[in-house]
Structure formats: structure tokens, C-alpha cells
Scaffold this motif. Structure first.
Motif, PDB file in Angstrom:
ATOM      1  N   PHE A  68      24.879  66.950  63.919  1.00 51.49           N
ATOM      2  CA  PHE A  68      23.470  66.636  64.147  1.00 51.49           C
ATOM      3  C   PHE A  68      23.254  66.328  65.623  1.00 51.49           C
ATOM      4  O   PHE A  68      23.930  65.464  66.185  1.00 51.49           O
ATOM      5  CB  PHE A  68      23.035  65.450  63.298  1.00 51.49           C
ATOM      6  N   ALA A  69      22.296  67.033  66.231  1.00 52.59           N
ATOM      7  CA  ALA A  69      21.982  66.779  67.639  1.00 52.59           C
ATOM      8  C   ALA A  69      21.403  65.382  67.806  1.00 52.59           C
ATOM      9  O   ALA A  69      21.723  64.662  68.753  1.00 52.59           O
ATOM     10  CB  ALA A  69      21.006  67.837  68.160  1.00 52.59           C
ATOM     11  N   ASN A  70      20.536  64.983  66.859  1.00 46.12           N
ATOM     12  CA  ASN A  70      19.957  63.636  66.894  1.00 46.12           C
ATOM     13  C   ASN A  70      20.687  62.780  65.863  1.00 46.12           C
ATOM     14  O   ASN A  70      20.160  62.484  64.802  1.00 46.12           O
ATOM     15  CB  ASN A  70      18.454  63.682  66.578  1.00 46.12           C
ATOM     16  N   ASP A  71      21.899  62.396  66.158  1.00 46.93           N
ATOM     17  CA  ASP A  71      22.742  61.772  65.140  1.00 46.93           C
ATOM     18  C   ASP A  71      22.348  60.311  64.916  1.00 46.93           C
ATOM     19  O   ASP A  71      22.873  59.389  65.557  1.00 46.93           O
ATOM     20  CB  ASP A  71      24.211  61.879  65.531  1.00 46.93           C
ATOM     21  N   LEU A  72      21.433  60.115  63.967  1.00 49.28           N
ATOM     22  CA  LEU A  72      20.938  58.780  63.624  1.00 49.28           C
ATOM     23  C   LEU A  72      21.512  58.286  62.302  1.00 49.28           C
ATOM     24  O   LEU A  72      20.937  57.398  61.657  1.00 49.28           O
ATOM     25  CB  LEU A  72      19.399  58.792  63.545  1.00 49.28           C
ATOM     26  N   ARG A  73      22.643  58.852  61.902  1.00 49.92           N
ATOM     27  CA  ARG A  73      23.236  58.433  60.634  1.00 49.92           C
ATOM     28  C   ARG A  73      23.648  56.958  60.669  1.00 49.92           C
ATOM     29  O   ARG A  73      23.993  56.424  61.723  1.00 49.92           O
ATOM     30  CB  ARG A  73      24.457  59.301  60.323  1.00 49.92           C
ATOM     31  N   ASP A 106      14.909  58.860  61.001  1.00 52.39           N
ATOM     32  CA  ASP A 106      14.982  57.408  61.130  1.00 52.39           C
ATOM     33  C   ASP A 106      13.939  56.788  60.210  1.00 52.39           C
ATOM     34  O   ASP A 106      12.732  56.979  60.407  1.00 52.39           O
ATOM     35  CB  ASP A 106      14.730  57.003  62.579  1.00 52.39           C
ATOM     36  N   VAL A 107      14.375  56.053  59.179  1.00 54.83           N
ATOM     37  CA  VAL A 107      13.452  55.455  58.212  1.00 54.83           C
ATOM     38  C   VAL A 107      13.783  53.981  58.025  1.00 54.83           C
ATOM     39  O   VAL A 107      14.885  53.527  58.343  1.00 54.83           O
ATOM     40  CB  VAL A 107      13.514  56.177  56.849  1.00 54.83           C
ATOM     41  N   SER A 108      12.819  53.250  57.485  1.00 56.07           N
ATOM     42  CA  SER A 108      13.035  51.843  57.146  1.00 56.07           C
ATOM     43  C   SER A 108      13.086  51.642  55.631  1.00 56.07           C
ATOM     44  O   SER A 108      13.189  50.511  55.154  1.00 56.07           O
ATOM     45  CB  SER A 108      11.912  50.981  57.734  1.00 56.07           C
ATOM     46  N   SER A 109      13.041  52.738  54.879  1.00 57.24           N
ATOM     47  CA  SER A 109      12.953  52.667  53.418  1.00 57.24           C
ATOM     48  C   SER A 109      14.317  52.657  52.741  1.00 57.24           C
ATOM     49  O   SER A 109      14.409  52.714  51.512  1.00 57.24           O
ATOM     50  CB  SER A 109      12.110  53.839  52.896  1.00 57.24           C
TER      51      SER A 109
END
Length: 290
Positions: A243-248, A273-276
Motif C-alpha cells: 500500500f502506497a498510503n500504508d495506514l494499516r 483512515d477511519v475512527s469506526s
């Protein structure tokens, strides 16, 4: 110092899990309990050998097939729907998907009403308490031609984990797509239980000739686990989706959620990117490799 931090994390996580699961029992096996899951397709809990035998059986060719040029999946540990906004995020992110793979899916969430245009649900129950049942579920736009589930037990807590194995017809090919949706064991000092869970998956995938997706919450929170996972997947010819935007979600700087594939090319891979949930959902678009 690193060992102390890791031990502290494991200790308090284990205590919290024990407190939260004090009413939980083993895997659901009675027919009466399984009948409560109306609208969800369930498979009996089997061994890896039994699952392999089931998958090897001849069966009628399915008329419904996933478009092999556009296989879009969503993978997400949805944290039992404990955080606000999960339903809206699930509806939004599942639009246009061929497959939705969820971990920590709770029956009380009424998930089929929140997933867009993926009406078939293969559910592998794990935990049960007096109020709810949770596990892993794979939603799909076409009915799986086969479904089996594997079980594992958390070494510290004695609580069950499930692995969902489904297979689907694909357009423009005689091969079928095998999909493994896994929530890996978490709390253990060594790697024995972790290796055992990975070895069961490896036994199944080694016999499968078509394309493969392995996806889920692999709990790779330390380097030994991550290396065991990568070694297992690479030995089967599976490639890591990057993932280029690795927000895991990470623990000790290491991502917990992974997607691996074989026989498919990656067209697009995104983390949202979530808050759920305490995990961020991932979507990947695949196409059958030429």
C-alpha cells in the motif's frame, strides 16, 4: 526494555480479553444454534484434511461467476461494531466490491443489511457468549461453490478463532478463486500455535491450482510472527499486497492486517483512515494474471 514493553502489552491485553470474554464458551457446534444464523451460509468445523477433501470433490459448474478482470475486495477487522460510524463506513467501502472479508464480525450487527450488493455470506463462528456470537464472515456477489472453516484456540485464553475458506467461479477461466479469511491467534509466548494455523492454510493452498487471496487480521505484532507469515506465504508463491498510503493498524511499528495473492495482478490498493474501528479497512482491486 523492548521485551518489558512487549510483555506488558501482552499481559494487559490478555487480562482485558479475559475480562471481556468471561462468559464465552467454545465454538458453536449444535444444529439448533447454527439455525439462528438465518441468511448466513455456515459450514461445519473441520480439520485441514477434511477441508482439503471437501474442496477436491467434483461439483457442478456454477453459472454465476466473479468477473476475473475486476475482483475488488474489502478487508476489515470491524471490532464487533463497538465504535460509532461502522455501518456508514461499511456501506460506503463495500460499494462495487466482489468480496467483503470481515474479522470480529458479530451476529448482533445484522451485517447483511449494511453490505452493498454482496448478498451471499459465508460465516465462520468463533466466540459465543450469552448475548452474541462473533467470528469471520466473507460476503460475496456470487454464491461460493464451496465453503469450509478451520478452527484454532488462543493458547493463553482457551478461546476459539476461525478461518473461513471459500471458493468461487471466475469468468473467462476454468480455474476457481480460493479465498482465505483469517483471524490469527494472538496471545502466545512462542510461535507453535501460530505456525500450526499457518500450516493448515498452507496445506490447502498447496493443492489449489487457481488464483488465491489470503487476507485478514494476522496479528503480526512482533518480528517473529511477521517472518513466519512471510515465509509461509512466499513458500506458496503468494505475493504481499503493498500500500502506497500504508495506514494499516500497527503494534510496535508492525502492521497487523495483510493481504496476499497468487495468480492475480494488483490494480489498486488503498487503506482508509477511519475512527469506526481500531483497525483501518483495506480495499484492493485485482485482475486475473495473463
Amino acid at each position: 526494555m523492548i521485551f518489558v514493553v512487549r510483555f506488558t502489552y501482552l499481559f494487559f491485553s490478555a487480562v482485558l480479553s479475559i475480562a471481556c470474554s468471561s462468559t464465552q464458551g467454545g465454538p458453536i457446534e449444535s444444529v439448533n444454534e447454527l439455525r439462528e444464523f438465518q441468511g448466513l451460509q455456515l459450514a461445519p468445523l473441520v480439520s485441514a484434511d477434511q477441508c482439503r477433501e471437501s474442496l477436491a470433490l467434483s461439483r457442478p459448474v456454477s453459472s454465476a461467476a466473479i468477473d476475473s478482470s475486476n475482483i475488488k475486495i474489502l478487508n476489515w477487522n470491524i471490532k464487533k461494531g463497538e465504535e460509532q460510524g461502522w455501518a456508514l463506513d461499511l456501506q460506503r467501502l463495500s460499494k462495487g466490491t466482489s468480496l467483503v472479508l470481515l474479522q470480529e464480525a458479530a451476529f448482533s450487527m445484522d451485517l447483511p443489511t449494511h453490505v452493498e450488493k454482496t448478498p451471499f455470506a459465508a460465516f465462520s463462528p468463533g466466540y459465543i457468549n450469552k448475548d452474541d456470537i462473533t467470528g469471520v464472515v466473507t460476503f460475496s456477489e456470487v454464491r461460493p461453490v464451496q465453503h469450509c472453516r478451520l478452527g484454532a484456540v488462543e493458547p493463553w485464553l482457551g478461546t476459539p478463532k476461525s478461518t473461513n475458506v471459500t471458493r468461487y467461479a471466475l469468468s473467462n477461466t476454468e480455474h476457481e478463486l480460493m479465498v482465505v479469511n483469517i483471524h490469527a491467534v494472538n496471545f502466545s509466548f512462542g510461535l507453535l500455535s501460530y505456525h500450526a494455523q499457518l500450516n493448515e492454510i498452507a496445506d490447502l493452498l498447496s493443492d489449489h491450482q487457481g488464483p488465491v487471496i489470503v487476507s485478514g487480521d494476522l496479528n503480526t505484532w512482533r518480528r517473529g510472527r511477521q517472518q513466519a507469515l512471510l515465509t509461509s506465504m512466499q513458500s506458496l508463491g503468494l505475493q504481499t499486497v503493498k500500500f502506497a498510503n500504508d495506514l494499516r493498524k500497527t503494534v510496535f511499528g508492525m502492521p497487523l492486517d495483510h493481504i496476499f495473492t497468487r495468480g492475480l495482478s494488483v490494480e489498486e490498493a488503498v487503506v482508509f483512515d477511519v475512527s469506526s474501528s481500531d483497525h483501518n479497512p483495506m480495499t484492493v482491486s485485482f485482475a486475473l494474471s495473463q
